[in-house]
Design an enzyme around this catalytic site. Structure first.
Site, short mmCIF file in Angstrom:
data_model
loop_
_atom_site.label_atom_id
_atom_site.label_comp_id
_atom_site.label_asym_id
_atom_site.label_seq_id
_atom_site.Cartn_x
_atom_site.Cartn_y
_atom_site.Cartn_z
N CYS A 2 0.84 -1.20 0.00
CA CYS A 2 0.00 0.00 0.00
C CYS A 2 0.88 1.25 0.00
CB CYS A 2 -0.89 0.00 1.24
SG CYS A 2 -1.83 -1.52 1.38
N ARG A 28 4.59 0.65 -6.64
CA ARG A 28 4.40 -0.32 -5.56
C ARG A 28 3.24 -1.26 -5.86
NH1 ARG A 28 6.52 2.09 -0.66
NH2 ARG A 28 4.92 1.13 0.61
N TRP A 75 -3.18 -2.38 -1.95
CA TRP A 75 -2.83 -3.66 -2.60
C TRP A 75 -3.57 -4.71 -1.77
CZ3 TRP A 75 0.60 -5.14 -6.61
CH2 TRP A 75 0.95 -6.48 -6.67
N ASN A 99 -1.51 0.83 6.43
CA ASN A 99 -0.79 -0.26 5.79
C ASN A 99 -0.34 -1.19 6.90
OD1 ASN A 99 0.89 -2.00 4.50
ND2 ASN A 99 2.49 -0.55 4.08
N GLY A 100 -0.63 -2.48 6.78
CA GLY A 100 -0.23 -3.45 7.79
C GLY A 100 -1.36 -4.45 8.00
N GLU A 484 18.85 -21.54 -11.33
CA GLU A 484 18.40 -20.14 -11.20
C GLU A 484 19.61 -19.20 -11.29
OE1 GLU A 484 16.04 -18.35 -11.46
OE2 GLU A 484 16.33 -16.55 -10.26
N LYS A 488 19.89 -16.21 -13.99
CA LYS A 488 20.11 -14.81 -13.59
C LYS A 488 21.31 -14.24 -14.33
CE LYS A 488 17.07 -13.66 -12.09
NZ LYS A 488 16.17 -14.76 -12.22
N GLU A 491 20.72 -13.92 -18.25
CA GLU A 491 19.70 -12.99 -18.76
C GLU A 491 20.08 -11.52 -18.52
OE1 GLU A 491 15.72 -13.13 -17.13
OE2 GLU A 491 16.43 -13.85 -15.22
N HIS A 507 29.03 -36.77 -16.85
CA HIS A 507 28.30 -37.25 -18.04
C HIS A 507 28.36 -36.24 -19.19
CE1 HIS A 507 26.76 -40.57 -15.68
NE2 HIS A 507 26.49 -39.71 -14.73
N LYS A 606 9.13 -8.47 -19.23
CA LYS A 606 8.87 -8.83 -17.84
C LYS A 606 7.81 -9.94 -17.77
CE LYS A 606 9.10 -8.90 -13.44
NZ LYS A 606 10.27 -9.64 -12.88
C1 AGP Z 1 13.14 -14.71 -14.68
O1 AGP Z 1 14.18 -13.88 -14.23
C2 AGP Z 1 12.71 -14.37 -16.10
N1 AGP Z 1 12.27 -13.03 -16.16
C3 AGP Z 1 11.69 -15.38 -16.65
O2 AGP Z 1 12.34 -16.63 -16.71
C4 AGP Z 1 10.40 -15.55 -15.84
O3 AGP Z 1 10.67 -16.22 -14.65
C5 AGP Z 1 9.41 -16.38 -16.67
O4 AGP Z 1 9.10 -15.68 -17.85
C6 AGP Z 1 8.11 -16.67 -15.89
O5 AGP Z 1 7.43 -15.48 -15.61
P1 AGP Z 1 6.17 -15.51 -14.61
O6 AGP Z 1 6.69 -15.86 -13.26
O7 AGP Z 1 5.61 -14.12 -14.67
O8 AGP Z 1 5.20 -16.54 -15.13
#
Ligand code: AGP
Length: 611
Positions: A2, A28, A75, A99-100, A484, A488, A491, A507, A606
């Site tokens: 919020c 936010r 939110w 907020n809380g 992961e 990171k 990307e 392998h 995103k």
């Molecule tokens: C993660 O850093 C990437 N931006 C990408 O792999 C992301 O996790 C994937 O597109 C899934 O997105 P979502 O969690 O919005 O479904």
């Protein structure tokens, strides 16, 4: 999360300052907004669901004149997004934004019902307004009324109050909840839950601490502690430019979101652990013993980072609940003709709730009879709306394209889900449940400690940021963390990186190892530690450069590694979440050293809303 704003002055229209401030807090995330303004004779309140444009339209058609007011963007956590649940809430002479979470909501509600108070909304905030109004009714000044009323609350709050009884004052109270920042102007005073909201009007700010109250007047502010004793607080001059202000003083949104993780994790745990009991309330989702018995298999579907969270979910379900769990990449699942029946609990995981492949997988599974419980960070998203149940993470909006706080809060949500199913199916002892709850309560602090490795990790990044390739290795729950970490890095730095199960080295990948290959090995003290160390030694024997993520106290690994990053242990599963912090920070610092666009990496979006 919020947003809270406030204004008291002579020079400006309160509604303009409030809406402008709420706009600067839009990052936010919110699903409704509102303002309350003293117009000289009454408290005028305007509220609207959805984007701020709806509130602005309402104010254009029906403006509120006045120079004292408070505003809020909500939110929704408890109570759906609606005009009736939007803030400000009014009770008698009082209007409040908050907020809380009020944990003793039910007792307070019962007492107000018994006192004949008419409660109009589903929110805990409205109850607080009634408590304050009951105090104002006795003739108390607003500050005393607020201190008395909040003394009855259990939980976290950041709140702002105005009242017809004290129209030349805004009273604020802070105990957890979001930050509350007071801005000092000439003949005017501002309030914001973050610096960007008030930075255009003043750079002279002071920050309230938990347990403090403040009375804002046109000529300044008075701060007192819980006992009512005056508190001297020096103002700080904020030199940020407005854009960097939205990043909270960090260089990138991704960096800010990495450092927001203790708060995001704390909010995701929220009040879901039922204090004093060995049970959980996952926002009212029915996971009772009766329902849990109908589930004989769990299927996780997700993409990218969320799919690595799903891999950890598999370990959690199998080891805490004792039923089969499988993980499918959503883009594969949707075309796989999956075998599904009513006994399947399909768990789509998605921070955006709009990923096309994950949505398609959800629809595929639901049409074949699966029960759908999504883990999602975005309310009212398509995946949330098409699920039978949703377990929300409370990370707040994630601006950086590379997911960080959403990933770690997904791991928290998965832990809560597995624990709840384990409790309902009686697959966990009371000692196991109690220990897991203690680990979850300690987690935010442990993450804060791990974030203190930032400088050390930057030094490691400086040694290796020119490498053309990286390998990340892990076993068990650390295998998804290796995946992961590699994602990171690739990307945001555009360096080719692969995550591998450490046992897979021989392998094939071992052919890649030479003096130019940095290898991040997650080698914390676990049941497979010796195995991981032998993989590490295989790499070393071929001149690979070892960056070990190891446990505090493990001295032996030093002699086998070129760099060691030491993390605290927190049980079998949450240590995976802790190990995520160093791989996030390593990727971040390598990318900044390479000068790539950390928040908006090339070719990426995103939310991947197309196939
Ligand atoms: C993660 O850093 C990437 N931006 C990408 O792999 C992301 O996790 C994937 O597109 C899934 O997105 P979502 O969690 O919005 O479904």
């Amino acid at each position: 999360m919020c947003g809270i704003v406030g204004y008291i002055g002579e020079r400006r229209s309160a509604q303009e300052v409030l809406v402008d401030g709420l706009r600067r807090l839009e990052y936010r995330g919110y699903d409704s907004g509102g303002v309350a303004v003293w117009n000289g004779s009454e408290l005028a309140i305007r509220r609207a669901v959805g984007k701020l444009a709806n509130l602005e339209r309402l104010l254009y058609d029906d403006p509120v004149a006045g120079s004292v007011g408070i505003g809020h963007t909500r939110w929704a956590t408890h109570g759906k997004p609606s005009e009736g649940n939007a803030h400000p809430h009014r009770a008698g002479r009082v209007a409040i934004v908050h907020n809380g979470i009020v944990e003793n909501y039910h007792e307070i509600r019962d007492a107000l019902d018994a006192a004949g108070r008419e409660i109009l909304s589903e929110t805990d905030t409205e109850l607080v307004a009634h408590l304050i109004d009951q105090e104002v009714e006795t003739g108390l000044d607003l500050m005393t009324a607020v201190r008395n009323a909040t003394g009855k609350l259990i939980g976290s709050y950041a709140l702002a109050v105005i009242s017809t009884s004290d129209p030349d004052t805004i009273v604020v109270a802070k105990n957890g909840g979001s930050p509350l920042i007071v801005g000092l102007g000439q003949g005017e005073t501002f309030l914001g839950s973050d610096i960007p909201a008030i930075l255009p009007y003043t750079r002279e700010m002071l920050f309230l601490l938990d347990g403090e109250y403040a009375a804002l007047h046109r000529d300044g502010v008075q701060i007192v502690d819980e006992q009512g004793h005056l508190v001297e607080r020096e103002t700080k001059r904020i030199s940020w430019d407005p854009v960097s202000a939205e990043k909270g003083g960090f260089d990138h949104f991704m960096q800010k979101e990495i450092f927001e993780q203790p708060r995001a994790i704390r909010d995701t745990i929220g009040t879901r652990i039922l204090e004093g009991s060995l049970d959980l309330d996952l926002d009212g989702i029915d996971l009772s013993p009766e329902r849990a018995k109908t589930i004989d298999r769990v299927i996780f579907v997700a993409c990218g980072t969320a799919s690595y969270a799903a891999m950890i979910g598999k370990y959690l379900i199998e080891q805490l609940v004792g039923i089969p769990a499988e993980v499918d990449l959503a883009s594969e699942y949707r075309y796989r003709q999956p075998v599904v029946d009513q006994g399947c609990l399909l768990v789509p995981i998605s921070q955006s709730g709009e990923t096309a492949d994950t949505l398609a997988a959800l629809r595929e599974g639901r049409e074949r009879g699966a029960q759908v419980l999504s883990i999602c960070n975005t309310r009212e998203s398509t995946i949330a709306r098409e699920s039978h149940d949703v377990l929300y993470t409370q990370a707040g909006p994630e601006i950086g394209v590379a997911s960080t706080k959403c990933f770690t809060t997904q791991l928290v949500a998965l832990q809560l889900l597995a624990l709840k199913l384990g409790i309902s199916r009686q697959s966990l002892s009371a000692e196991q449940v109690s220990r897991s709850f203690d680990e979850l309560r300690r987690l935010p602090r442990i993450i804060e400690e791990t974030l203190e490795l930032d400088g050390e990790i930057r030094e490691v990044a400086q040694r290796y940021f020119r490498a053309p390739n990286f390998l990340f290795l892990g076993r068990g729950v650390m295998y998804p963390i290796a995946m992961e970490g590699a994602l990171k890095l690739k990307e945001i730095s555009y360096i080719h990186a692969e995550g591998y199960a450490a046992g897979e080295m021989k392998h094939g990948p071992i052919a890649l190892i030479d003096e130019n290959m940095p290898v991040v090995v997650i080698a914390n003290q676990s049941s497979v530690y010796e195995k991981v160390v032998s993989n590490l030694e295989e790499v070393r024997a071929r001149d690979g450069k070892i960056i070990a993520i190891a446990s505090i106290g493990d001295e032996a690994i030093q002699t086998k590694s070129d760099a060691v990053i030491r993390i605290p242990e927190l049980g079998d599963y949450l240590t995976a979440l802790v190990a995520t912090i160093p791989v996030q920070l390593l990727a971040y610092h390598i990318a900044t050293l390479k000068g790539t666009d950390v928040d908006q990496p090339r070719n990426l979006a995103k939310s991947v809303t197309v196939e």
